[in-house]
Design a protein around this motif. Structure first.
Motif, short mmCIF file in Angstrom:
data_model
loop_
_atom_site.label_atom_id
_atom_site.label_comp_id
_atom_site.label_asym_id
_atom_site.label_seq_id
_atom_site.Cartn_x
_atom_site.Cartn_y
_atom_site.Cartn_z
N LYS A 2 7.29 -47.16 111.35
CA LYS A 2 8.24 -47.27 110.00
C LYS A 2 9.55 -46.93 109.95
N ALA A 3 10.40 -47.80 109.53
CA ALA A 3 11.82 -47.66 109.37
C ALA A 3 12.40 -47.54 107.81
N THR A 4 12.87 -46.59 107.46
CA THR A 4 13.39 -46.59 106.30
C THR A 4 14.75 -46.56 105.67
N PHE A 5 15.35 -47.42 105.03
CA PHE A 5 16.71 -47.43 104.71
C PHE A 5 17.15 -46.95 103.32
N ASP A 6 18.28 -46.51 103.07
CA ASP A 6 18.80 -46.01 101.79
C ASP A 6 19.84 -47.22 101.27
N LYS A 70 14.92 -61.82 106.61
CA LYS A 70 13.88 -61.88 107.65
C LYS A 70 14.12 -63.22 108.59
N ASP A 71 13.93 -62.79 109.90
CA ASP A 71 14.07 -63.94 110.84
C ASP A 71 12.91 -63.85 111.93
N GLY A 72 11.89 -64.60 111.66
CA GLY A 72 10.77 -64.46 112.54
C GLY A 72 9.99 -63.31 112.23
N ASP A 73 9.77 -62.57 113.74
CA ASP A 73 9.18 -61.25 113.76
C ASP A 73 10.09 -60.10 113.61
N LYS A 74 11.23 -60.27 113.04
CA LYS A 74 12.10 -58.92 112.71
C LYS A 74 12.89 -59.13 111.35
N SER A 75 12.94 -57.94 110.96
CA SER A 75 13.97 -57.78 109.64
C SER A 75 15.35 -57.34 109.95
N ILE A 76 16.28 -58.18 109.14
CA ILE A 76 17.66 -57.84 109.46
C ILE A 76 18.22 -57.12 108.24
N VAL A 77 18.90 -55.92 108.71
CA VAL A 77 19.57 -54.97 107.63
C VAL A 77 21.04 -55.09 107.77
N LYS A 78 21.85 -55.61 106.93
CA LYS A 78 23.43 -55.67 107.18
C LYS A 78 24.04 -54.82 106.17
N TRP A 90 33.85 -51.43 108.41
CA TRP A 90 32.75 -51.35 109.43
C TRP A 90 31.47 -52.33 109.11
N GLU A 91 31.16 -53.10 109.70
CA GLU A 91 29.86 -53.87 109.49
C GLU A 91 29.07 -53.32 110.40
N ILE A 92 27.71 -53.08 110.01
CA ILE A 92 26.70 -52.75 111.10
C ILE A 92 25.54 -53.45 110.67
N THR A 93 24.84 -53.97 111.73
CA THR A 93 23.59 -54.94 111.38
C THR A 93 22.24 -54.31 112.26
N TYR A 94 21.31 -54.22 111.76
CA TYR A 94 20.07 -53.37 112.19
C TYR A 94 19.27 -54.88 112.31
N LYS A 95 18.83 -55.02 113.45
CA LYS A 95 17.36 -55.92 113.75
C LYS A 95 16.44 -55.38 113.95
N VAL A 104 20.95 -52.67 117.18
CA VAL A 104 22.19 -52.25 116.41
C VAL A 104 23.55 -53.12 116.93
N ASP A 105 24.12 -53.75 115.89
CA ASP A 105 25.32 -54.43 116.15
C ASP A 105 26.44 -53.92 115.37
N ASN A 106 27.46 -53.83 116.05
CA ASN A 106 28.57 -52.99 115.15
C ASN A 106 29.91 -53.98 115.12
N ARG A 107 30.68 -54.10 114.08
CA ARG A 107 31.92 -54.90 114.20
C ARG A 107 32.86 -53.92 113.18
N PHE A 108 33.93 -53.47 113.76
CA PHE A 108 34.88 -52.50 113.08
C PHE A 108 36.31 -53.16 113.32
N VAL A 109 36.86 -53.18 112.27
CA VAL A 109 38.21 -53.76 112.10
C VAL A 109 39.32 -52.66 111.24
N ALA A 110 40.27 -52.44 111.83
CA ALA A 110 41.37 -51.42 111.21
C ALA A 110 42.45 -52.60 110.98
#
Length: 216
Positions: A2-6, A70-78, A90-95, A104-110
């Motif tokens: 179980k994965a829980t996000f706030d 949702k994307d098939g068998d995975k949940s995507i949290v952005k 900062w954009e972080i995407t959890y699949k 976990v994918d990260n995109r950071f722009v200063a």
């Protein structure tokens, strides 16, 4: 598992696998730019010159946007964060896959033209106290950083996490390993978490918080 996000902070606050909680105190992966200053940092007055990044690191996590799909068998949290101190985003995407793997994918722009040099770009998290041992494939066995990493050789190493702390005369940044392919933090039974990246990465694991090592 179980994965829980706030939704407010955007943080992954709980990761339970086979009834074992692996995240401590709700402190899952969080964008972080700061490190405990080294002797050389003080010589270059970096704690003063780069303090905006310290403020950005310690601001209360608050998601600018939080989206689930949702994307098939995975949940995507952005999740998107903004750091006004340094005009950065900062954009972080959890699949989250059905077998418990989280990509976990990260995109950071200063974006600011006057943004000062960044001490570090990475994620920080607090893990359960049951995870006392480290096994990794990368440079070792001693600590190594980008500027002197070739003093250590690439291989597979195992060590208690308590031994990663280097007893410098004054507490400071310590214990990092570079050119990592994978990194496992394990309990006494050999169970735990494995971190893998598509490119070599750096990581550290300490029994101390950055705050407790930062006298700046």
């Amino acid at each position: 598992f179980k994965a829980t996000f706030d939704k407010q902070s955007g943080l992954l606050t709980s990761y339970i696998y086979k009834k074992q909680e692996y995240i401590h105190n709700g402190q899952g992966p969080q964008p972080f730019f700061w490190r405990a200053p080294t002797d050389n940092d003080y010589g270059a007055k970096l704690p003063t010159r780069l303090k905006a990044w310290r403020e950005a690191s310690y601001q209360t996590p608050k998601a600018e946007s939080f989206n689930v799909s949702k994307d098939g068998d995975k949940s995507i949290v952005k999740v998107t964060y903004r750091f006004p101190q340094v005009d950065a985003q900062w954009e972080i995407t959890y699949k989250v896959f059905a077998n418990g793997i989280i990509k976990v994918d990260n995109r950071f722009v200063a974006e600011g033209t006057e943004t000062p040099m960044i001490p570090r770009v990475g994620l920080r998290m607090q893990l359960s106290e049951i995870l006392n041992d480290l096994t990794y494939y990368g440079r070792g066995p001693e600590e190594n950083y980008r500027d002197r990493r070739t003093s250590q050789f690439i291989g597979e190493y195992t060590t208690p996490i308590k031994d990663l702390y280097e007893p410098y005369i004054r507490p400071q940044e310590t214990g990092t390993k570079t050119d990592l392919r994978w990194w496992r933090v394990l309990n006494i039974s050999g169970n735990g978490l494995q971190f893998v990246s598509e490119a070599p990465f750096s990581a550290s694991a300490l029994n101390y918080t950055i705050e407790s090592l930062d006298d700046g």
